[in-house]
Design an enzyme around this catalytic site. Structure first.
Site, PDB file in Angstrom:
ATOM      1  N   TYR A 183      -4.162   2.076   9.568  1.00 46.90           N
ATOM      2  CA  TYR A 183      -5.018   0.917   9.306  1.00 46.90           C
ATOM      3  C   TYR A 183      -6.119   0.794  10.360  1.00 46.90           C
ATOM      4  CZ  TYR A 183      -1.640  -0.429   5.731  1.00 46.90           C
ATOM      5  OH  TYR A 183      -0.844  -0.443   4.619  1.00 46.90           O
ATOM      6  N   VAL A 215       0.863  -1.193   0.000  1.00 44.37           N
ATOM      7  CA  VAL A 215       0.000   0.000   0.000  1.00 44.37           C
ATOM      8  C   VAL A 215       0.896   1.238   0.000  1.00 44.37           C
ATOM      9  CG1 VAL A 215      -1.769   1.276   1.271  1.00 44.37           C
ATOM     10  CG2 VAL A 215      -1.763  -1.238   1.312  1.00 44.37           C
ATOM     11  N   LEU A 249      -6.301  10.308   0.393  1.00 45.48           N
ATOM     12  CA  LEU A 249      -6.293   9.390  -0.749  1.00 45.48           C
ATOM     13  C   LEU A 249      -5.922   7.954  -0.355  1.00 45.48           C
ATOM     14  CD1 LEU A 249      -4.735  11.711  -3.478  1.00 45.48           C
ATOM     15  CD2 LEU A 249      -7.123  11.012  -3.257  1.00 45.48           C
ATOM     16  N   GLY A 250      -5.042   7.806   0.649  1.00 46.13           N
ATOM     17  CA  GLY A 250      -4.691   6.465   1.121  1.00 46.13           C
ATOM     18  C   GLY A 250      -5.923   5.755   1.662  1.00 46.13           C
ATOM     19  N   LYS A 251      -6.724   6.507   2.365  1.00 43.27           N
ATOM     20  CA  LYS A 251      -7.950   5.958   2.927  1.00 43.27           C
ATOM     21  C   LYS A 251      -8.899   5.522   1.796  1.00 43.27           C
ATOM     22  CE  LYS A 251     -11.011   7.250   6.714  1.00 43.27           C
ATOM     23  NZ  LYS A 251     -11.256   8.315   7.695  1.00 43.27           N
TER      24      LYS A 251
END
Ligand SMILES: CC(C)(COP(=O)(O)OP(=O)(O)OC[C@H]1O[C@@H](n2cnc3c(N)ncnc32)[C@H](O)[C@@H]1OP(=O)(O)O)[C@@H](O)C(=O)NCCC(=O)NCCS
Length: 175
Positions: free
Chosen positions: A155, A112, A123-125
């Protein structure tokens, strides 16, 4: 189970689309609000330029891996998700994640990454929500991953639990 219920009732959840490139208005709206750029798209296409992927991994300081093995890993992954910034006719790889799976019960998420220039903008979410949504649509119910110590909270904010019911991740390496 609570997490999945919450996830599916979440109006922010990303809708699945059949086309290769999945454009999500909410993502764009979010990205535009944060001045990320004019266009963010997601893809489940495996034909990823390995050099662009290497650049992305370099940008976050990951150790280089042999490209032929990265290619093989992508080919044999259950799901590959890439995130692109589109500007005019050009697109730049700005995020990536993939999952391996037994195609029935379990999947494990790997690699990831969001480009540092685009981190901290949600954006990662969205990338993780997208991959989870895709896995759920394949009726995968047990999703695991290995978190670096400094991203455990990231996370956790997505509903992942460290060591649920005392289960420990265990590793074996060749000596
Ligand atoms: C981890 C990573 C994917 C997060 O992507 P991002 O786009 O910066 O994350 P987001 O902006 O979507 O953050 C979502 C939430 O997680 C939080 N968060 C993000 N990174 C965090 C971190 N390292 N530690 C704790 N919380 C974090 C954000 O504050 C945000 O919280 P909020 O929803 O309450 O506002 C990105 O930082 C990255 O690529 N890091 C380098 C590669 C890496 O370590 N990958 C994980 C390997 S296990």
């Amino acid at each position: 189970m609570g997490f999945w219920k919450a996830w599916f009732s979440n109006p922010e959840a990303i809708t699945t689309a059949k086309n290769t490139f999945v454009e999500e208005e909410k993502i764009n709206a979010k990205a535009n609000k944060k001045n990320v750029g004019n266009h963010i798209i997601f893809s489940t296409e495996r034909e990823i330029d390995l050099y662009q992927l290497e650049e992305l991994c370099d940008a976050v300081g990951w150790s280089r891996r042999p490209l032929r093995k990265v290619k093989k890993a992508i080919e044999h992954s259950f799901l590959v998700v890439s995130m692109w910034q589109v500007q005019n006719t050009q697109k730049h790889l700005i995020g990536f994640a993939r999952a391996t799976s037994d195609h029935a019960f379990n999947a494990t998420i790997w690699d990831v990454v969001v480009h540092p220039k685009f981190q901290g903008k949600g954006l990662g979410k969205v990338l993780m929500q997208y991959i989870l949504k895709q896995l759920r649509s394949e009726e995968i119910s047990n999703v695991t991953l290995f978190a670096d110590p400094d991203v455990v909270e990231f996370y956790q904010s997505l509903g992942f639990m460290p060591d649920p019911e005392g289960i420990k991740g265990m590793f074996w390496y060749p000596h």
